[in-house]
Design an enzyme around this catalytic site. Sequence first.
Site, PDB file in Angstrom:
ATOM      1  CG  ASP A 196      42.880  40.440  44.762  1.00 34.79           C
ATOM      2  OD1 ASP A 196      42.064  39.484  44.660  1.00 34.79           O
ATOM      3  OD2 ASP A 196      43.578  40.352  45.924  1.00 34.79           O
ATOM      4  CG  HIS A 271      41.950  36.708  45.532  1.00 32.59           C
ATOM      5  ND1 HIS A 271      40.676  37.471  45.593  1.00 32.59           N
ATOM      6  CD2 HIS A 271      41.288  35.964  46.891  1.00 32.59           C
ATOM      7  CE1 HIS A 271      40.141  37.650  46.672  1.00 32.59           C
ATOM      8  NE2 HIS A 271      40.241  36.680  47.578  1.00 32.59           N
ATOM      9  CD  GLU A 347      37.801  35.607  50.036  1.00 37.51           C
ATOM     10  OE1 GLU A 347      37.004  36.570  50.614  1.00 37.51           O
ATOM     11  OE2 GLU A 347      37.961  36.629  48.881  1.00 37.51           O
TER      12      GLU A 347
HETATM   13  C1  ACM Z   1      40.314  37.999  52.933  1.00 38.33           C
HETATM   14  O1  ACM Z   1      40.246  38.766  53.812  1.00 38.33           O
HETATM   15  N1  ACM Z   1      40.215  37.508  51.859  1.00 38.33           N
HETATM   16  C2  ACM Z   1      41.877  37.320  53.364  1.00 38.33           C
END
Ligand code: ACM
Length: 627
Positions: A196, A271, A347
């Site tokens: 991440d 991410h 995201e």
């Molecule tokens: C997530 O909670 N961004 C998968």
Amino acid sequence: MTLATLIIFQVGLAQNNIIPFPASYTSSSDVFQLNNQVSLILKTNDVEVKNYSKNFIELLAKKGIHVSLNENESHKSDKTIVVELFKNFKPEIGNEGYILEVNTFSIKISANESAGIFNGFQTLRQLFPVEFESHSNDSLESIKISGCKIIDYPRFKWRGLMLDVSRHFFTVEEVKAYIDKMSQYKFNVFHWHLTDDEGWRIEIKSLPKLTEVGAWRVQRYGSFGKDRIYPLPNEVATYGGFYTQDQIKDVVKYASDRNITIVPEIDMPGHSMAALAAYPELSTKKEAKFVSPGAKFSEWYGNGTFKMLIENTLNPVDEKVYEFIDKVFTEVALLFPGEYIHMGGDEAYHGYWEQDSTVQSFMKQNNIKDSHELQSYFVKRVEKIIRSKGKKTIGWDEILEGGLADGAAVMSWRGMKGGIEAAKMGHEVVMSPTTYAYLDYTQGDYSVENKVYASLSLETCYSFEPVPTDVDPKFILGGQANLWAEKIPTLPFAFYMTYPRAFAISETLWSKKDSKNWNHFVGRVENQFERFDMANLNISKAVLEPIVRVFKDGNKLMCELKNSVPNTDIYYTIDNTYPAKFGLKYTEPFEIPQGDLGLRTQTYKNEKAIGRELIIHRTDLEKRVSK
Ligand code: ACM
């Protein structure tokens, strides 16, 4: 002994506190005494079954009960634990089911496959008295187990928990402890969120900078967000860590010894700040970056819209990016024997793609009409890479946007709707909605918990139903709960946030739908509290505490209290006296008068205080009034 006490004694002994609740349980008045005279007879050559049996014998030995392992079928012993695989497959219990029979002379665990034997051992452990879980070195000498016949099998084949090891780095030993505990409740998938913005945690030998650079960030404390500051000039990155490939293999084996498959997640194209700190050339702007120390670098506008103030997205039109991804998944696929690799996909901010002229001309040339289609182009390329390594792709529900790659499975997190859409298109789905399965959310009253931006009580978690009404259930592989670690700085706190909500998820995914019953469940949860307490393991007991709701009746500030646990009373005071027990017993909503006053409230069971006392000042209650 009077008849009445005899009956109570027998009911006590026969009580079934098993979580997840078995498909079928019949009790008898028999009692098996498990002690040093017992031998375990292994009626199969299966290597895994032997392994599971040996591990169970070791577990007993730690409590001073020494059971011998006997592989000779003709062995004669008065007391036996018999472990066997059925010669002919019994379809009703499937691959992971088992039959467990306990009578005065024997315990028998039978299954079609080794996984069933493992699960049978977990149930047997839960039939032991709570003292078995004690972390002390006391020997028990003998364990009494009440007679029963259990026929048990799971409802779903994917029963997962996700641990985020990027936002907080958990050591190998900590990851193993997490896996060990979840296996006791028959979870069978450990989703390992390995990368991440805040850290890349898996060694990729062909891309050494991913861990040399990407695994380390500057040290910051406290909550993620605006209170954490960006790295200072020349500040050394000291917080972090990663798993070497040897360590990963060790954890994979550890999990497999507990019937758990690991699904590794490499989150992309978003991410990816830690990866880009190592290889900034993989972004559109190619600017030097740092691994995020949990500082705020995004803005959220509601409705799922957001902006990343620092580019944390891979460039989807650069072939070097796909060479990078190929290298990563080549090594990941070799390390993890499971069927699936998780590619993240959540995201991903498209703003830098939209501003980049190379990206824009690529889109024109390839008839890609918007950034969603571009993300879909990326997902399809990645799915192909993963497939070329002999694995299936799974990703968060954003991978649906702009068109889902053939063969990709969807993990639905923004509610169930992504999962429904994917299932209707004939794709496999794992349901993991924030509304029922996000373990990072606050589980009790804000006055005694860390405040997270959303709440999820045990009771709501327990009401999770993974199969929507208008969807063919065959596409729903199962479900999963996720522990994001922005606010989880230690393993004990990871346990606190995971349990007991993981019990609710485990029961939802294992037990028959029509056997779910909140009051019954919560009684069994209380027994698990004792087991965790015995083991000195952290678990949240927030479910025992009153649920406080405030509302206005005209100008009056009114307070309603609710209990989730049966056979309990709530007491409270509103006059700054304490303890609550000597105040009023709650029967109906009451007024909190004006003044420098606060609510004190606590749940009582059999006159004893349970859970924490909640103390909330009137000014805080005012702020909570729902409009
Ligand atoms: C997530 O909670 N961004 C998968």
